[in-house]
Design an enzyme around this catalytic site. Sequence first.
Site, short mmCIF file in Angstrom:
data_model
loop_
_atom_site.label_atom_id
_atom_site.label_comp_id
_atom_site.label_asym_id
_atom_site.label_seq_id
_atom_site.Cartn_x
_atom_site.Cartn_y
_atom_site.Cartn_z
N GLU A 46 85.07 65.14 4.98
CA GLU A 46 85.49 66.04 3.92
C GLU A 46 85.52 65.32 2.57
OE1 GLU A 46 88.29 66.98 7.47
OE2 GLU A 46 87.03 65.32 6.76
N MET A 154 72.43 52.87 47.22
CA MET A 154 72.63 51.87 46.18
C MET A 154 72.36 50.49 46.77
SD MET A 154 76.16 53.06 44.29
CE MET A 154 76.05 51.72 43.09
N TRP A 161 66.60 44.22 41.98
CA TRP A 161 66.67 45.48 41.24
C TRP A 161 65.84 46.55 41.95
CZ3 TRP A 161 70.12 45.52 37.50
CH2 TRP A 161 70.43 44.33 36.82
N THR A 187 81.05 42.41 42.47
CA THR A 187 79.88 42.34 41.59
C THR A 187 79.88 41.04 40.80
OG1 THR A 187 79.75 44.74 41.42
CG2 THR A 187 78.69 43.46 39.68
N ASP A 191 76.67 38.77 41.37
CA ASP A 191 75.68 38.82 40.30
C ASP A 191 76.00 37.95 39.09
OD1 ASP A 191 74.34 40.67 41.84
OD2 ASP A 191 75.22 42.41 40.82
N LEU A 195 78.13 41.13 31.08
CA LEU A 195 78.76 42.41 30.75
C LEU A 195 79.01 42.59 29.25
CD1 LEU A 195 81.33 42.78 33.67
CD2 LEU A 195 79.01 43.67 33.52
N GLU A 295 80.45 50.16 35.86
CA GLU A 295 79.24 49.53 36.40
C GLU A 295 79.67 48.69 37.58
OE1 GLU A 295 76.76 47.25 33.87
OE2 GLU A 295 76.66 48.74 32.28
#
Length: 394
Positions: A46, A154, A161, A187, A191, A195, A295
């Site tokens: 505005e 999954m 991948w 995870t 891995d 992140l 994730e």
Amino acid sequence: MRRALELARLGQYTAPPNPAVGAVLVRDGRVLAEGFHARAGRPHAEAQVLKVGQAARGATLYVNLEPCCHVGRTPPCAERIIASGVRRVVASHPDPDPRVRGGGFDRLRAAGVDVTTGVLREEAQDLNPSFFKFLLTGTPWVTVKAAVSVDGVMAPPGTRWITRPRTRRHGRVLRRENDALLTGIATVAADDPLLTPRPRRGSRPLLRVVLDPSLRIPPEARVLRGLDRDPVLVVCAPGVPVAVRRRIESLGAEVAEAAVENPASSPSDGVTQPIALEAVLAEVGRRGAHTLLVEAGPRLTSAFLQQGLADRLVLYLAPRFLGRAEGTGLFDATRAPADGRRELPHAEPEHRSARYACLGPDLLADFRLTAGESTGGPSSAIRQRSRGKRSRHS
């Protein structure tokens, strides 16, 4: 108003934790000025259009959110509108912030400004679902992201991948849309992810959240790097030894305890009882995060979905078959008790609840889970009783 919504979307990923707001100033069928709120602390939409000065007298202002009437980092927009001589304000819906909540409209009407509300209300609410949910529940808007094969499997953490590089880049960009990102210790252990958002999001930090019931995250984990830019919150179960907690805190991470799902039951297979996800969302909300991206592996992913804690589901489907021998079905690893499991809410195939796209050979399916079956979609959240949470809208 549609143009105001288009302008608001320009600030959709930079304005948070403030809402995305666009404004159009019109007189005699001619657009005098346009604007949108780009970032917290910057002029509101505005205020931008009212820079035309005397030309605003007798004009109509279109804006997708009620003008504020409180003093934050910027002056109240309602007072600016009154001083400008704007004759009419057309808005989509009231601001749920307890400091405003109709007060802006009341101030305008008291000053003789004609106010019309409810124009494109649903479209405007859908533009800022996290803003509404956070203010009315104190918890973040939850997006669950998962990559699955065409048979719904999954790949477990630590494996290859299943999607192509282009799809993985799209997934990383999702982090730029969120205030926080959550994963599990499985995870992290398998891995060792960093992140962090790629590309960077300017000055906005990303809160990285790790669910680690027994606090076994290794000090050398990559997620514990870059804490000066993107902080880390490690959530553990009650009873973790103080020395273990202090070891992680000495690295610069924050450690918080949260309730477990079923305190009365004993751990099975030597694994600490899983942390209650609703308690985790409350911890994330207390740190001011309006949006959370999940994730994680199959166990956490399915838990968020089947416990009805996800507001949005982003699926990447890879054109391959894995089979249960090579992975875990999206709902095979659920933590939800049998009497508490929920079917995925229906996402009607129309623009406001679902969209599909091809990312090379992979398919993107992006679902807005229907309000009422997920927790706190904007339409249902507006009907909820406010808990008095204060907004950072300023």
